[in-house]
Design a protein around this motif. Structure first.
Motif, PDB file in Angstrom:
ATOM      1  N   ALA A  47       0.837  -1.207   0.000  1.00 28.48           N
ATOM      2  CA  ALA A  47       0.000   0.000   0.000  1.00 28.48           C
ATOM      3  C   ALA A  47       0.871   1.256   0.000  1.00 28.48           C
ATOM      4  CB  ALA A  47      -0.927  -0.001   1.210  1.00 28.48           C
ATOM      5  N   ILE A  48       1.941   1.236   0.776  1.00 23.51           N
ATOM      6  CA  ILE A  48       2.823   2.399   0.832  1.00 23.51           C
ATOM      7  C   ILE A  48       3.569   2.565  -0.489  1.00 23.51           C
ATOM      8  CG2 ILE A  48       4.866   3.378   1.964  1.00 23.51           C
ATOM      9  CD1 ILE A  48       3.824   2.024   4.569  1.00 23.51           C
ATOM     10  N   GLU A  49       4.095   1.462  -1.031  1.00 21.50           N
ATOM     11  CA  GLU A  49       4.816   1.551  -2.309  1.00 21.50           C
ATOM     12  C   GLU A  49       3.897   2.014  -3.437  1.00 21.50           C
ATOM     13  OE1 GLU A  49       6.771  -2.235  -2.769  1.00 21.50           O
ATOM     14  OE2 GLU A  49       8.456  -1.598  -1.519  1.00 21.50           O
ATOM     15  N   ASP A  50       2.650   1.555  -3.446  1.00 25.34           N
ATOM     16  CA  ASP A  50       1.694   2.015  -4.462  1.00 25.34           C
ATOM     17  C   ASP A  50       1.408   3.504  -4.316  1.00 25.34           C
ATOM     18  OD1 ASP A  50       1.549  -0.531  -5.503  1.00 25.34           O
ATOM     19  OD2 ASP A  50      -0.392  -1.015  -4.594  1.00 25.34           O
ATOM     20  N   LYS A  51       1.267   3.951  -3.087  1.00 22.94           N
ATOM     21  CA  LYS A  51       1.019   5.378  -2.850  1.00 22.94           C
ATOM     22  C   LYS A  51       2.206   6.210  -3.326  1.00 22.94           C
ATOM     23  CE  LYS A  51      -0.191   8.717   0.708  1.00 22.94           C
ATOM     24  NZ  LYS A  51      -0.533   8.933   2.105  1.00 22.94           N
ATOM     25  N   VAL A  52       3.408   5.738  -3.050  1.00 22.95           N
ATOM     26  CA  VAL A  52       4.624   6.458  -3.450  1.00 22.95           C
ATOM     27  C   VAL A  52       4.713   6.557  -4.971  1.00 22.95           C
ATOM     28  CG1 VAL A  52       7.152   6.300  -3.477  1.00 22.95           C
ATOM     29  CG2 VAL A  52       5.907   5.979  -1.342  1.00 22.95           C
ATOM     30  N   LYS A  53       4.440   5.444  -5.663  1.00 18.14           N
ATOM     31  CA  LYS A  53       4.510   5.422  -7.133  1.00 18.14           C
ATOM     32  C   LYS A  53       3.557   6.428  -7.764  1.00 18.14           C
ATOM     33  CE  LYS A  53       5.731   0.595  -7.601  1.00 18.14           C
ATOM     34  NZ  LYS A  53       5.190  -0.727  -7.911  1.00 18.14           N
ATOM     35  N   GLY A  54       2.381   6.569  -7.191  1.00 15.92           N
ATOM     36  CA  GLY A  54       1.376   7.436  -7.777  1.00 15.92           C
ATOM     37  C   GLY A  54       1.365   8.855  -7.245  1.00 15.92           C
ATOM     38  N   SER A  55       2.400   9.250  -6.533  1.00 15.85           N
ATOM     39  CA  SER A  55       2.343  10.546  -5.851  1.00 15.85           C
ATOM     40  C   SER A  55       3.163  11.659  -6.484  1.00 15.85           C
ATOM     41  CB  SER A  55       2.813  10.374  -4.407  1.00 15.85           C
ATOM     42  OG  SER A  55       4.194  10.080  -4.404  1.00 15.85           O
ATOM     43  N   GLY A  56       3.804  11.433  -7.599  1.00 19.23           N
ATOM     44  CA  GLY A  56       4.594  12.493  -8.214  1.00 19.23           C
ATOM     45  C   GLY A  56       5.923  12.708  -7.514  1.00 19.23           C
ATOM     46  N   LYS A  57       6.013  13.761  -6.720  1.00 19.77           N
ATOM     47  CA  LYS A  57       7.274  14.134  -6.064  1.00 19.77           C
ATOM     48  C   LYS A  57       7.802  13.053  -5.122  1.00 19.77           C
ATOM     49  CE  LYS A  57       6.502  19.007  -6.412  1.00 19.77           C
ATOM     50  NZ  LYS A  57       6.446  20.304  -5.835  1.00 19.77           N
ATOM     51  N   LEU A  58       6.938  12.341  -4.488  1.00 21.54           N
ATOM     52  CA  LEU A  58       7.346  11.296  -3.552  1.00 21.54           C
ATOM     53  C   LEU A  58       7.917  10.079  -4.282  1.00 21.54           C
ATOM     54  CD1 LEU A  58       7.387  10.739  -0.512  1.00 21.54           C
ATOM     55  CD2 LEU A  58       5.073   9.853  -0.713  1.00 21.54           C
ATOM     56  N   SER A  59       7.550   9.907  -5.544  1.00 23.18           N
ATOM     57  CA  SER A  59       7.982   8.733  -6.304  1.00 23.18           C
ATOM     58  C   SER A  59       9.500   8.679  -6.495  1.00 23.18           C
ATOM     59  CB  SER A  59       7.276   8.662  -7.656  1.00 23.18           C
ATOM     60  OG  SER A  59       7.647   9.749  -8.463  1.00 23.18           O
ATOM     61  N   ARG A  60      10.176   9.807  -6.403  1.00 26.96           N
ATOM     62  CA  ARG A  60      11.643   9.794  -6.550  1.00 26.96           C
ATOM     63  C   ARG A  60      12.334   9.051  -5.402  1.00 26.96           C
ATOM     64  NH1 ARG A  60      13.358  16.010  -5.179  1.00 26.96           N
ATOM     65  NH2 ARG A  60      12.818  15.900  -2.994  1.00 26.96           N
ATOM     66  N   PHE A  61      11.590   8.794  -4.326  1.00 24.88           N
ATOM     67  CA  PHE A  61      12.139   8.062  -3.180  1.00 24.88           C
ATOM     68  C   PHE A  61      11.812   6.576  -3.231  1.00 24.88           C
ATOM     69  CE2 PHE A  61      11.555  12.408  -1.426  1.00 24.88           C
ATOM     70  CZ  PHE A  61      12.884  12.680  -1.156  1.00 24.88           C
ATOM     71  N   SER A  62      11.290   6.095  -4.341  1.00 31.80           N
ATOM     72  CA  SER A  62      10.857   4.702  -4.463  1.00 31.80           C
ATOM     73  C   SER A  62      11.943   3.703  -4.075  1.00 31.80           C
ATOM     74  CB  SER A  62      10.422   4.439  -5.900  1.00 31.80           C
ATOM     75  OG  SER A  62       9.136   3.966  -5.935  1.00 31.80           O
ATOM     76  N   ALA A  63      13.129   3.845  -4.630  1.00 30.56           N
ATOM     77  CA  ALA A  63      14.223   2.906  -4.345  1.00 30.56           C
ATOM     78  C   ALA A  63      14.637   2.992  -2.874  1.00 30.56           C
ATOM     79  CB  ALA A  63      15.414   3.179  -5.254  1.00 30.56           C
ATOM     80  N   ASP A  64      14.680   4.203  -2.338  1.00 31.42           N
ATOM     81  CA  ASP A  64      15.046   4.381  -0.928  1.00 31.42           C
ATOM     82  C   ASP A  64      14.012   3.715  -0.021  1.00 31.42           C
ATOM     83  OD1 ASP A  64      17.369   5.994  -1.406  1.00 31.42           O
ATOM     84  OD2 ASP A  64      16.038   7.681  -1.814  1.00 31.42           O
ATOM     85  N   ILE A  65      12.751   3.843  -0.360  1.00 34.10           N
ATOM     86  CA  ILE A  65      11.690   3.267   0.459  1.00 34.10           C
ATOM     87  C   ILE A  65      11.747   1.740   0.398  1.00 34.10           C
ATOM     88  CG2 ILE A  65       9.162   3.004   0.581  1.00 34.10           C
ATOM     89  CD1 ILE A  65       9.044   6.095   0.146  1.00 34.10           C
ATOM     90  N   LYS A  66      12.066   1.183  -0.766  1.00 35.31           N
ATOM     91  CA  LYS A  66      12.237  -0.280  -0.861  1.00 35.31           C
ATOM     92  C   LYS A  66      13.390  -0.739   0.032  1.00 35.31           C
ATOM     93  CE  LYS A  66      10.425  -0.839  -5.491  1.00 35.31           C
ATOM     94  NZ  LYS A  66       9.490  -1.902  -5.669  1.00 35.31           N
ATOM     95  N   LEU A  67      14.491   0.040   0.048  1.00 39.00           N
ATOM     96  CA  LEU A  67      15.630  -0.299   0.895  1.00 39.00           C
ATOM     97  C   LEU A  67      15.247  -0.191   2.376  1.00 39.00           C
ATOM     98  CD1 LEU A  67      18.623  -1.093   1.041  1.00 39.00           C
ATOM     99  CD2 LEU A  67      19.174   1.364   1.008  1.00 39.00           C
ATOM    100  N   MET A  68      14.465   0.823   2.721  1.00 40.33           N
ATOM    101  CA  MET A  68      13.993   0.968   4.101  1.00 40.33           C
ATOM    102  C   MET A  68      13.179  -0.255   4.516  1.00 40.33           C
ATOM    103  SD  MET A  68      12.632   4.860   4.090  1.00 40.33           S
ATOM    104  CE  MET A  68      13.604   6.259   4.571  1.00 40.33           C
ATOM    105  N   PHE A  69      12.267  -0.675   3.652  1.00 39.54           N
ATOM    106  CA  PHE A  69      11.461  -1.852   3.963  1.00 39.54           C
ATOM    107  C   PHE A  69      12.330  -3.099   4.083  1.00 39.54           C
ATOM    108  CE2 PHE A  69       7.433   0.300   2.743  1.00 39.54           C
ATOM    109  CZ  PHE A  69       6.674  -0.111   3.826  1.00 39.54           C
ATOM    110  N   SER A  70      13.305  -3.231   3.228  1.00 40.49           N
ATOM    111  CA  SER A  70      14.194  -4.383   3.280  1.00 40.49           C
ATOM    112  C   SER A  70      14.939  -4.421   4.613  1.00 40.49           C
ATOM    113  CB  SER A  70      15.186  -4.327   2.111  1.00 40.49           C
ATOM    114  OG  SER A  70      16.027  -5.438   2.130  1.00 40.49           O
ATOM    115  N   MET A  71      15.431  -3.269   5.061  1.00 40.09           N
ATOM    116  CA  MET A  71      16.150  -3.216   6.330  1.00 40.09           C
ATOM    117  C   MET A  71      15.214  -3.541   7.497  1.00 40.09           C
ATOM    118  SD  MET A  71      18.844  -0.465   7.845  1.00 40.09           S
ATOM    119  CE  MET A  71      17.813   0.806   8.527  1.00 40.09           C
ATOM    120  N   ILE A  72      14.006  -3.001   7.477  1.00 35.26           N
ATOM    121  CA  ILE A  72      13.051  -3.303   8.542  1.00 35.26           C
ATOM    122  C   ILE A  72      12.720  -4.794   8.554  1.00 35.26           C
ATOM    123  CG2 ILE A  72      10.644  -3.001   9.262  1.00 35.26           C
ATOM    124  CD1 ILE A  72      10.964  -0.034   8.637  1.00 35.26           C
ATOM    125  N   ARG A  73      12.546  -5.384   7.371  1.00 35.65           N
ATOM    126  CA  ARG A  73      12.234  -6.814   7.296  1.00 35.65           C
ATOM    127  C   ARG A  73      13.382  -7.650   7.870  1.00 35.65           C
ATOM    128  NH1 ARG A  73       9.896  -6.780   3.136  1.00 35.65           N
ATOM    129  NH2 ARG A  73       7.825  -7.326   3.822  1.00 35.65           N
TER     130      ARG A  73
END
Length: 136
Positions: free
Chosen positions: A34-60
């Motif tokens: 849900a968070i990744e989908d929101k990021v993809k569709g948000s325009g300015k926030l989408s530039r952080f997509s790779a960083d957010i995936k890395l954040m999730f990976s670290m949390i996991r």
């Protein structure tokens, strides 16, 4: 005066991070899509997509106990930032077209700046771990 300043971002990030408990990490991981989908569709926030995936990976990896070489403060800040992004009724409601994601961008950018070295260390660990498992 800026609509959403770094001080506002710090206040919002601190508030979210203080609420995060270890048990919240599992719930956050369940909402990753849900968070990744929101990021993809948000325009300015989408530039952080790779960083957010890395954040999730670290949390996991932290949640599973695979990676613990990170302070709880960094995990809480990351979780707080991601939970903030998920909330549509935050400091600037996401429903406000053109402005709704400015606060989300500010909170994520500040979080990345605060945990940058921890994310770099994690990424290096992850790469080394994956290389080791492939050569075995």
């Amino acid at each position: 005066m800026a609509l959403f300043s770094e001080k506002n971002a710090q206040t919002q990030l601190d508030a979210e991070a203080k609420k995060v408990k270890r048990a919240d990490l599992e719930a956050l991981l369940e909402r990753q899509r849900a968070i990744e989908d929101k990021v993809k569709g948000s325009g300015k926030l989408s530039r952080f997509s790779a960083d957010i995936k890395l954040m999730f990976s670290m949390i996991r990896d932290y949640w599973k106990g695979n990676y613990r070489d990170v302070p709880w403060k960094s995990i809480a800040a990351i979780a707080g930032a991601l939970l903030y992004v998920l909330n549509p009724l935050d400091f600037i409601p996401d429903l406000i077209i053109g402005l709704g994601f400015l606060d989300d961008v500010g909170v994520v950018a500040l979080c990345l700046r605060l945990v940058e070295s921890d994310l770099h260390k994690y990424a290096a660990w992850k790469e080394h771990t994956e290389e080791s498992s492939q050569s075995a």
